[in-house]
Design an enzyme around this catalytic site. Structure first.
Site, mmCIF file in Angstrom:
data_model
loop_
_atom_site.group_PDB
_atom_site.id
_atom_site.type_symbol
_atom_site.label_atom_id
_atom_site.label_comp_id
_atom_site.label_asym_id
_atom_site.label_seq_id
_atom_site.Cartn_x
_atom_site.Cartn_y
_atom_site.Cartn_z
ATOM 1 N N GLU A 188 -11.849 2.933 -1.315
ATOM 2 C CA GLU A 188 -12.693 4.032 -0.814
ATOM 3 C C GLU A 188 -12.023 4.775 0.346
ATOM 4 O O GLU A 188 -12.158 4.383 1.505
ATOM 5 C CB GLU A 188 -14.052 3.480 -0.350
ATOM 6 C CG GLU A 188 -14.995 4.578 0.143
ATOM 7 C CD GLU A 188 -16.339 4.046 0.654
ATOM 8 O OE1 GLU A 188 -16.487 2.814 0.782
ATOM 9 O OE2 GLU A 188 -17.234 4.853 0.932
ATOM 10 N N LYS A 214 -13.351 5.114 -5.100
ATOM 11 C CA LYS A 214 -14.632 5.613 -4.562
ATOM 12 C C LYS A 214 -14.318 6.759 -3.610
ATOM 13 O O LYS A 214 -14.104 6.556 -2.406
ATOM 14 C CB LYS A 214 -15.371 4.477 -3.839
ATOM 15 C CG LYS A 214 -16.700 4.909 -3.205
ATOM 16 C CD LYS A 214 -17.565 3.735 -2.785
ATOM 17 C CE LYS A 214 -18.787 4.190 -2.008
ATOM 18 N NZ LYS A 214 -19.779 3.138 -1.790
HETATM 19 C C1 5MM Z 1 -19.504 6.118 3.022
HETATM 20 O O1 5MM Z 1 -20.247 4.946 3.069
HETATM 21 C C2 5MM Z 1 -20.372 4.202 1.864
HETATM 22 C C3 5MM Z 1 -21.192 4.944 0.852
HETATM 23 O O2 5MM Z 1 -22.439 5.242 1.448
HETATM 24 P P1 5MM Z 1 -23.072 6.712 1.325
HETATM 25 O O3 5MM Z 1 -23.343 6.891 -0.155
HETATM 26 O O4 5MM Z 1 -24.320 6.623 2.140
HETATM 27 O O5 5MM Z 1 -22.068 7.680 1.852
HETATM 28 C C4 5MM Z 1 -21.038 2.866 2.176
HETATM 29 O O6 5MM Z 1 -20.789 1.918 1.167
HETATM 30 C C5 5MM Z 1 -20.570 2.326 3.504
HETATM 31 O O7 5MM Z 1 -19.239 1.951 3.373
HETATM 32 C C6 5MM Z 1 -21.473 1.165 3.846
HETATM 33 O O8 5MM Z 1 -22.750 1.686 4.140
HETATM 34 C C7 5MM Z 1 -20.957 0.307 4.977
HETATM 35 O O9 5MM Z 1 -20.803 1.045 6.141
HETATM 36 P P2 5MM Z 1 -20.449 0.293 7.525
HETATM 37 O O10 5MM Z 1 -19.938 1.412 8.371
HETATM 38 O O11 5MM Z 1 -21.721 -0.298 8.026
HETATM 39 O O12 5MM Z 1 -19.435 -0.767 7.211
#
Ligand code: 5MM
Length: 344
Positions: A176, A218
């Site tokens: 990602e 991703k």
């Molecule tokens: C970009 O964040 C990931 C996808 O979430 P969105 O669809 O809300 O953009 C998400 O998987 C993110 O990596 C997780 O929420 C974990 O974030 P943190 O910063 O808590 O590790």
């Protein structure tokens, strides 16, 4: 080993379903709870994740769920481990393994994602806990001179090292590299930055001999910054996003699962739908399944309805289910904003 990984990757992205990202670190989850006045404790995080996983018929739209370190070790209040609850509902358990972003030395405003130390040991433990895939997120900001070549290089290198370790441990990596929506940049700038980042990421993956057919990308959609004065149509987003991916993502990659990145649920679904409709017009040129791996775009309305109150669980689950079904429809080019009216 690679054949098994390919099968798992295909199960995740080629079954016509998408992924639920419910891997917020405790600090991110607590921040979201604080915004709606929910107590920020392990018990409330457990209750919330139970609500998500036990949403009726979630497995019709969701192929796999990404958990966090705390969540993969937790059980529902009745004692059933979350990993088993997911499997019983036809969803593959996964695990976020990065340890977050840290300031990149000598590069103000930029970060490098950390967590490679003892990652092999951690992956082996997560595999024994039931994880079959993993996720690592790198974050690249657009700004004056950003993203820098240094930030792109270190994050691409870390993503590739993570992906290689995953495959060596029998786990499918989700890679990602998120180019943030934050800022006042144009969609052309987002497209150029995303293209540069993806080129660097795939060069690093190839250099480290990652089996691309056994990994999932991703990425962000190509979008103007959140402060850009006008909004592109879904068709423009689809055109720019597909152009960017076609220029950078090898055909052999198992699939692409978009993050939502702060878009609302309806916007993310509308744009994913446009991407898939456009893809079907050019199927010979876009060879990968194009699905979702949304966190906020699926969870947000349900979290607001829940408020930490058991009396609201059924209504919150209905909202989660609705967002999952809208996102699922978008994979098949069948999303229509009339579906949003059906919800209310
Ligand atoms: C970009 O964040 C990931 C996808 O979430 P969105 O669809 O809300 O953009 C998400 O998987 C993110 O990596 C997780 O929420 C974990 O974030 P943190 O910063 O808590 O590790």
């Amino acid at each position: 080993m690679t054949a098994e990984l390919v099968d798992t990757a295909r199960l995740l992205v080629a079954s016509g379903k998408g992924l639920l990202a419910m891997d917020e670190s405790n600090s991110t989850c607590d921040r979201r709870f604080a915004e709606v006045g929910i107590p920020q404790t392990a018990e409330f995080r457990q209750r919330y994740r139970t609500l998500l996983i036990t949403t009726p018929e979630l497995g019709e739209a969701i192929s796999g769920a990404i958990l966090s370190d705390e969540t993969i070790r937790q059980s529902a209040p009745d004692g059933r481990p979350f990993v088993s609850l997911l499997a019983d509902r036809g969803m593959v358990p996964g695990i976020k393994v990065d340890r977050g972003t840290h300031a990149l030395a000598l590069h103000p405003g930029e970060t490098v994602t950390e967590g490679l130390d003892v990652l092999g040991d951690r992956l082996r433990e997560y595999a024994t806990l039931g994880a079959r895939f993993a996720k690592w997120r790198a974050v690249l900001a657009i700004g004056d001179g950003l993203p820098s070549l240094a930030a792109i290089a270190v994050n691409a290198h870390a993503l590739a090292r993570y992906a290689a370790l995953c495959q060596a441990c029998g786990i499918v990596p989700i890679v990602e590299p998120e180019v943030l929506m934050t800022g006042n940049h144009s969609s052309a700038r987002s497209g150029a930055a995303t293209e540069t980042v993806l080129r660097a990421v795939f060069a690093a993956l190839v250099e480290q001999e990652v089996a691309l057919e056994a990994m999932i990308l991703k990425p962000n959609m190509v979008l103007a910054g959140s402060d850009w004065p006008s909004e592109a149509t879904a068709e423009m987003v689809a055109t720019e996003t597909l152009s960017c991916l076609l220029r950078t993502v090898p055909a052999v990659v198992a699939g692409v699962a978009f993050l939502s990145g702060g878009q609302s649920g309806p916007r993310a679904a509308e744009r994913l739908d446009a991407i898939n409709r456009r893809r079907s017009l050019h199927s010979s040129r876009a060879p990968w399944p194009l699905v979702f791996s949304f966190a906020r775009a699926i969870q947000h309305p349900g979290l607001q309805i829940w408020q930490g109150d058991d009396a609201n669980v059924a209504a919150a689950q209905a909202a989660v289910r609705h967002r999952a079904l809208c996102s699922h429809a978008a994979i098949h080019g069948r999303y229509d904003d009339a579906m949003e009216g059906e919800a209310s």
